[in-house]
Design a protein around this motif. Structure first.
Motif, PDB file in Angstrom:
ATOM      1  N   ALA A   1      -6.235   6.752   7.544  1.00 50.02           N
ATOM      2  CA  ALA A   1      -4.917   6.123   7.643  1.00 50.02           C
ATOM      3  C   ALA A   1      -3.820   7.016   7.073  1.00 50.02           C
ATOM      4  O   ALA A   1      -2.692   7.033   7.579  1.00 50.02           O
ATOM      5  CB  ALA A   1      -4.930   4.774   6.928  1.00 50.02           C
ATOM      6  N   THR A   2      -4.141   7.766   6.019  1.00 48.09           N
ATOM      7  CA  THR A   2      -3.149   8.667   5.441  1.00 48.09           C
ATOM      8  C   THR A   2      -2.839   9.807   6.398  1.00 48.09           C
ATOM      9  O   THR A   2      -1.670  10.213   6.557  1.00 48.09           O
ATOM     10  CB  THR A   2      -3.643   9.225   4.091  1.00 48.09           C
ATOM     11  OG1 THR A   2      -3.989   8.136   3.233  1.00 48.09           O
ATOM     12  CG2 THR A   2      -2.560  10.054   3.417  1.00 48.09           C
TER      13      THR A   2
ATOM     14  N   VAL B   1       2.189   6.604   0.202  1.00 49.11           N
ATOM     15  CA  VAL B   1       1.043   5.889  -0.365  1.00 49.11           C
ATOM     16  C   VAL B   1       0.413   5.026   0.714  1.00 49.11           C
ATOM     17  O   VAL B   1       1.109   4.281   1.413  1.00 49.11           O
ATOM     18  CB  VAL B   1       1.480   5.003  -1.551  1.00 49.11           C
ATOM     19  CG1 VAL B   1       0.275   4.321  -2.185  1.00 49.11           C
ATOM     20  CG2 VAL B   1       2.236   5.825  -2.580  1.00 49.11           C
ATOM     21  N   VAL B   2      -0.898   5.136   0.869  1.00 52.30           N
ATOM     22  CA  VAL B   2      -1.618   4.344   1.868  1.00 52.30           C
ATOM     23  C   VAL B   2      -2.766   3.595   1.190  1.00 52.30           C
ATOM     24  O   VAL B   2      -3.533   4.179   0.424  1.00 52.30           O
ATOM     25  CB  VAL B   2      -2.172   5.243   2.993  1.00 52.30           C
ATOM     26  CG1 VAL B   2      -3.011   4.417   3.966  1.00 52.30           C
ATOM     27  CG2 VAL B   2      -1.023   5.925   3.737  1.00 52.30           C
ATOM     28  N   HIS B   3      -2.862   2.296   1.462  1.00 50.42           N
ATOM     29  CA  HIS B   3      -3.896   1.433   0.892  1.00 50.42           C
ATOM     30  C   HIS B   3      -4.792   0.952   2.019  1.00 50.42           C
ATOM     31  O   HIS B   3      -4.312   0.434   3.038  1.00 50.42           O
ATOM     32  CB  HIS B   3      -3.239   0.248   0.180  1.00 50.42           C
ATOM     33  CG  HIS B   3      -4.210  -0.638  -0.528  1.00 50.42           C
ATOM     34  ND1 HIS B   3      -4.070  -2.001  -0.583  1.00 50.42           N
ATOM     35  CD2 HIS B   3      -5.346  -0.362  -1.213  1.00 50.42           C
ATOM     36  CE1 HIS B   3      -5.057  -2.530  -1.275  1.00 50.42           C
ATOM     37  NE2 HIS B   3      -5.850  -1.554  -1.664  1.00 50.42           N
ATOM     38  N   ALA B   4      -6.093   1.143   1.859  1.00 50.15           N
ATOM     39  CA  ALA B   4      -7.061   0.721   2.877  1.00 50.15           C
ATOM     40  C   ALA B   4      -8.235   0.035   2.206  1.00 50.15           C
ATOM     41  O   ALA B   4      -8.347   0.011   0.979  1.00 50.15           O
ATOM     42  CB  ALA B   4      -7.532   1.929   3.687  1.00 50.15           C
ATOM     43  N   SER B   5      -9.140  -0.490   3.009  1.00 49.95           N
ATOM     44  CA  SER B   5     -10.265  -1.246   2.451  1.00 49.95           C
ATOM     45  C   SER B   5     -11.273  -0.342   1.761  1.00 49.95           C
ATOM     46  O   SER B   5     -11.979  -0.782   0.849  1.00 49.95           O
ATOM     47  CB  SER B   5     -10.960  -2.058   3.554  1.00 49.95           C
ATOM     48  OG  SER B   5     -11.435  -1.194   4.576  1.00 49.95           O
ATOM     49  N   ASP B   6     -11.363   0.924   2.195  1.00 46.10           N
ATOM     50  CA  ASP B   6     -12.287   1.853   1.548  1.00 46.10           C
ATOM     51  C   ASP B   6     -11.743   3.272   1.651  1.00 46.10           C
ATOM     52  O   ASP B   6     -10.715   3.516   2.299  1.00 46.10           O
ATOM     53  CB  ASP B   6     -13.687   1.765   2.163  1.00 46.10           C
ATOM     54  CG  ASP B   6     -13.712   2.000   3.673  1.00 46.10           C
ATOM     55  OD1 ASP B   6     -12.803   2.684   4.188  1.00 46.10           O
ATOM     56  OD2 ASP B   6     -14.633   1.501   4.341  1.00 46.10           O
ATOM     57  N   ARG B   7     -12.428   4.226   1.006  1.00 45.91           N
ATOM     58  CA  ARG B   7     -11.914   5.601   0.939  1.00 45.91           C
ATOM     59  C   ARG B   7     -11.889   6.288   2.308  1.00 45.91           C
ATOM     60  O   ARG B   7     -10.865   6.909   2.654  1.00 45.91           O
ATOM     61  CB  ARG B   7     -12.733   6.412  -0.071  1.00 45.91           C
ATOM     62  CG  ARG B   7     -12.154   7.791  -0.356  1.00 45.91           C
ATOM     63  CD  ARG B   7     -12.880   8.471  -1.514  1.00 45.91           C
ATOM     64  NE  ARG B   7     -12.228   9.713  -1.886  1.00 45.91           N
ATOM     65  CZ  ARG B   7     -12.582  10.917  -1.430  1.00 45.91           C
ATOM     66  NH1 ARG B   7     -13.602  11.027  -0.577  1.00 45.91           N
ATOM     67  NH2 ARG B   7     -11.929  11.996  -1.811  1.00 45.91           N
ATOM     68  N   PRO B   8     -12.959   6.238   3.104  1.00 44.57           N
ATOM     69  CA  PRO B   8     -12.886   6.875   4.425  1.00 44.57           C
ATOM     70  C   PRO B   8     -11.739   6.324   5.277  1.00 44.57           C
ATOM     71  O   PRO B   8     -11.027   7.077   5.947  1.00 44.57           O
ATOM     72  CB  PRO B   8     -14.255   6.558   5.045  1.00 44.57           C
ATOM     73  CG  PRO B   8     -15.159   6.381   3.869  1.00 44.57           C
ATOM     74  CD  PRO B   8     -14.317   5.717   2.828  1.00 44.57           C
ATOM     75  N   GLY B   9     -11.556   5.011   5.227  1.00 46.15           N
ATOM     76  CA  GLY B   9     -10.448   4.409   5.963  1.00 46.15           C
ATOM     77  C   GLY B   9      -9.101   4.850   5.418  1.00 46.15           C
ATOM     78  O   GLY B   9      -8.136   5.024   6.175  1.00 46.15           O
TER      79      GLY B   9
ATOM     80  N   GLY C   1      -0.439  -1.505   4.917  1.00 41.74           N
ATOM     81  CA  GLY C   1      -0.986  -0.644   3.882  1.00 41.74           C
ATOM     82  C   GLY C   1      -0.194   0.611   3.609  1.00 41.74           C
ATOM     83  O   GLY C   1      -0.561   1.395   2.734  1.00 41.74           O
ATOM     84  N   VAL C   2       0.899   0.840   4.340  1.00 42.28           N
ATOM     85  CA  VAL C   2       1.698   2.059   4.156  1.00 42.28           C
ATOM     86  C   VAL C   2       2.902   1.759   3.262  1.00 42.28           C
ATOM     87  O   VAL C   2       3.642   0.799   3.494  1.00 42.28           O
ATOM     88  CB  VAL C   2       2.178   2.633   5.497  1.00 42.28           C
ATOM     89  CG1 VAL C   2       3.071   3.846   5.275  1.00 42.28           C
ATOM     90  CG2 VAL C   2       0.992   3.013   6.370  1.00 42.28           C
ATOM     91  N   ARG C   3       3.100   2.568   2.267  1.00 39.63           N
ATOM     92  CA  ARG C   3       4.227   2.429   1.331  1.00 39.63           C
ATOM     93  C   ARG C   3       4.859   3.808   1.118  1.00 39.63           C
ATOM     94  O   ARG C   3       4.143   4.798   0.968  1.00 39.63           O
ATOM     95  CB  ARG C   3       3.734   1.857  -0.001  1.00 39.63           C
ATOM     96  CG  ARG C   3       4.717   1.976  -1.171  1.00 39.63           C
ATOM     97  CD  ARG C   3       4.142   1.362  -2.426  1.00 39.63           C
ATOM     98  NE  ARG C   3       4.928   1.666  -3.610  1.00 39.63           N
ATOM     99  CZ  ARG C   3       4.682   1.223  -4.827  1.00 39.63           C
ATOM    100  NH1 ARG C   3       3.648   0.410  -5.037  1.00 39.63           N
ATOM    101  NH2 ARG C   3       5.446   1.557  -5.861  1.00 39.63           N
ATOM    102  N   VAL C   4       6.169   3.859   1.113  1.00 40.96           N
ATOM    103  CA  VAL C   4       6.873   5.116   0.851  1.00 40.96           C
ATOM    104  C   VAL C   4       7.859   4.888  -0.288  1.00 40.96           C
ATOM    105  O   VAL C   4       8.752   4.041  -0.185  1.00 40.96           O
ATOM    106  CB  VAL C   4       7.625   5.630   2.095  1.00 40.96           C
ATOM    107  CG1 VAL C   4       8.383   6.917   1.751  1.00 40.96           C
ATOM    108  CG2 VAL C   4       6.658   5.878   3.255  1.00 40.96           C
ATOM    109  N   ASP C   5       7.685   5.621  -1.380  1.00 40.73           N
ATOM    110  CA  ASP C   5       8.640   5.609  -2.484  1.00 40.73           C
ATOM    111  C   ASP C   5       9.463   6.882  -2.369  1.00 40.73           C
ATOM    112  O   ASP C   5       8.938   7.990  -2.521  1.00 40.73           O
ATOM    113  CB  ASP C   5       7.914   5.591  -3.829  1.00 40.73           C
ATOM    114  CG  ASP C   5       7.362   4.221  -4.184  1.00 40.73           C
ATOM    115  OD1 ASP C   5       7.228   3.387  -3.261  1.00 40.73           O
ATOM    116  OD2 ASP C   5       7.043   3.980  -5.362  1.00 40.73           O
ATOM    117  N   SER C   6      10.755   6.747  -2.088  1.00 40.53           N
ATOM    118  CA  SER C   6      11.588   7.923  -1.842  1.00 40.53           C
ATOM    119  C   SER C   6      12.953   7.767  -2.479  1.00 40.53           C
ATOM    120  O   SER C   6      13.438   6.649  -2.666  1.00 40.53           O
ATOM    121  CB  SER C   6      11.752   8.146  -0.332  1.00 40.53           C
ATOM    122  OG  SER C   6      12.601   9.247  -0.070  1.00 40.53           O
TER     123      SER C   6
END
Length: 450
Positions: A401-402, A389-397, A364-369
């Motif tokens: 994760a971020t 950029v971090v993608h998770a199943s929900d906002r608290p997660g 779920g971790v992405r870095v655009d640099s």
């Protein structure tokens, strides 16, 4: 022939190059003297020197950019964001030179670049707008009477403004006429267009926006984003989808944004921006950005749609690859703009050489640099190093994760805004969606160094 010229730099140039290569499109990136050794210059098939380091002599030099694209045998030009990306005259010049412009037609850029015209177009499309003047405020208009009808506080906006510039607030009638004159003078000097208009001011508003795509025939949305965490009108943290929006508001802004694109015959990627009043639970149109947005990765993460690929398909083939029913939303994504700035010195730019660099990894971790270890951060341009950029199943997660990803990021040699992001994401106001676009300014001690 498929040969793309990228008229930009930094992370967005790298982003475009990578997608173009995946599509089998050769790439040429325009660079200034300061960027000859940049990551973008290294990964493109070729690079073209545009001129000296200052942007007016290189990235903003329209003739030099077009000439470089033609000299290197390119058939299309992608402007990225910033620089010349929303310059209608430049878009027209690119088309006149026989190059494909990766973006909407110059006419659409011009219409949406003029705030008063854009507001009128939004009204006709059924997009909710704030109470204000219908079109520019003319010198002969009774500004005092118009303002009384709108109500205070209100805002005087330059028709040609953007990026937080050309805006002045009025809280009392006694300030109105002098503020309008100052705004007209400032707009004429900065934007070359002195026209202004009046609009109701929403205090403590959130900033939400809708990502749209169009190919001139079909028009869709790819959901919404929240960009309310801002500092001096510059976005700091963005997330998708926008949290805590009533269903009727979310549906209205999405559907009306698509209708606005339809009425413009829009072609390409665009973003329709809104103010959301959480007290009244109402959203109102701000503007439309006729380009790819800095925060587009969070939309890509929750939809699995490559927006740059869609831009290139629309430009080259005349059609996007998906329809509205193909768009599905999954989870929650958060983006932090990591800048080379010193939070302890009022966010003064921190140029220098990056001595050590380690980005976080994991699901779920992405870095655009646009930088790597050893890269030199110059003082000539925007100080953004990367978008985490971090993608998770929900906002608290996603928040958790971020924070972990920020903790696992190592950048040495320049100061960065990572401590600010960690502080903001840890605030209970962010978790509770109680923040707004003036949250940072209204809490002056918020970002003091621990």
């Amino acid at each position: 022939m498929r040969r793309l010229f990228i008229a930009n730099r930094g992370e967005i140039a790298v982003r475009i190059i990578r997608t173009a290569k995946e599509m089998g499109i050769a790439t040429v990136v325009g660079v200034s003297e300061a960027d000859v050794d940049s990551l973008a210059a290294h990964i493109a098939d070729e690079h073209a020197l545009l001129g000296p380091a200052p942007a007016p002599a290189s990235y903003l030099n329209q003739d030099a950019v077009v000439a470089a694209a033609l000299e290197h045998g390119c058939d299309a030009l992608h402007p990225g964001y910033g620089f010349l990306s929303e310059n209608a005259a430049f878009a027209a010049k690119v088309a006149e030179a026989g190059l494909i412009w990766v973006g909407p037609a110059a006419e659409a850029i011009g219409m949406m670049g003029n705030k008063a015209q854009a507001r009128d177009a939004a009204r006709r499309a059924g997009v909710p707008i704030l109470k204000g003047t219908d079109g520019p405020l003319r010198p002969e208009d009774d500004a005092l009477e118009i303002a009384r009808e709108i109500g205070y506080p209100l805002v005087v906006k330059a028709s040609a403004g953007g990026g937080g510039r050309g805006i002045r607030f009025v809280h009392h009638e006694a300030e109105l006429l002098s503020t309008i004159e100052m705004a007209r003078g400032e707009a004429g000097a900065v934007f070359g267009d002195p026209t202004v208009y009046l609009e109701r001011f929403v205090e403590f508003a959130r900033h939400v926006e809708v990502q749209i795509l169009g190919d001139g025939k079909d028009f869709i949305h790819l959901g919404d984003r929240d960009c309310s965490m801002q500092r001096r009108s510059q976005k700091v943290i963005e997330e998708a989808p926008a949290p805590d929006l009533p269903d009727v508001v979310r549906r209205t802004i999405r559907e009306s944004s698509v209708e606005l694109a339809r009425q413009c015959g829009y072609s390409g990627a665009g973003t329709v921006e809104f103010l959301y009043d959480p007290i009244r639970q109402e959203a109102a149109f701000i503007e439309m950005n006729t380009r790819i947005q800095v925060e587009h990765p969070i939309t890509e993460q929750i939809t699995s749609v490559d927006l740059v690929r869609e831009q290139l398909l629309i430009a080259y083939e005349g059609a996007m690859s998906l329809m509205q029913e193909d768009v599905a939303f999954t989870g929650h994504a958060i983006e932090c703009r990591i800048n080379a700035e010193d939070p302890e010195k009022n966010f003064f730019p921190s140029p220098g050489r990056i001595a050590r660099l380690a980005w976080p990894e994991g699901s779920g971790v992405r870095v655009d640099s646009g930088v790597g270890e050893g890269s030199v951060v110059t003082p000539f341009y925007d100080s953004m190093l990367a978008k985490l950029v971090v993608h998770a199943s929900d906002r608290p997660g996603g928040i958790e994760a971020t924070l972990q990803a920020l903790q696992n990021t190592r950048i040495e040699g320049v100061k960065t805004t990572i401590p600010m992001h960690s502080t903001l994401l840890s605030r209970p106001e962010f978790a509770d969606v109680a923040h707004h676009s003036k949250f940072i300014e209204n809490m002056p001690d918020l970002l003091e160094a621990p």
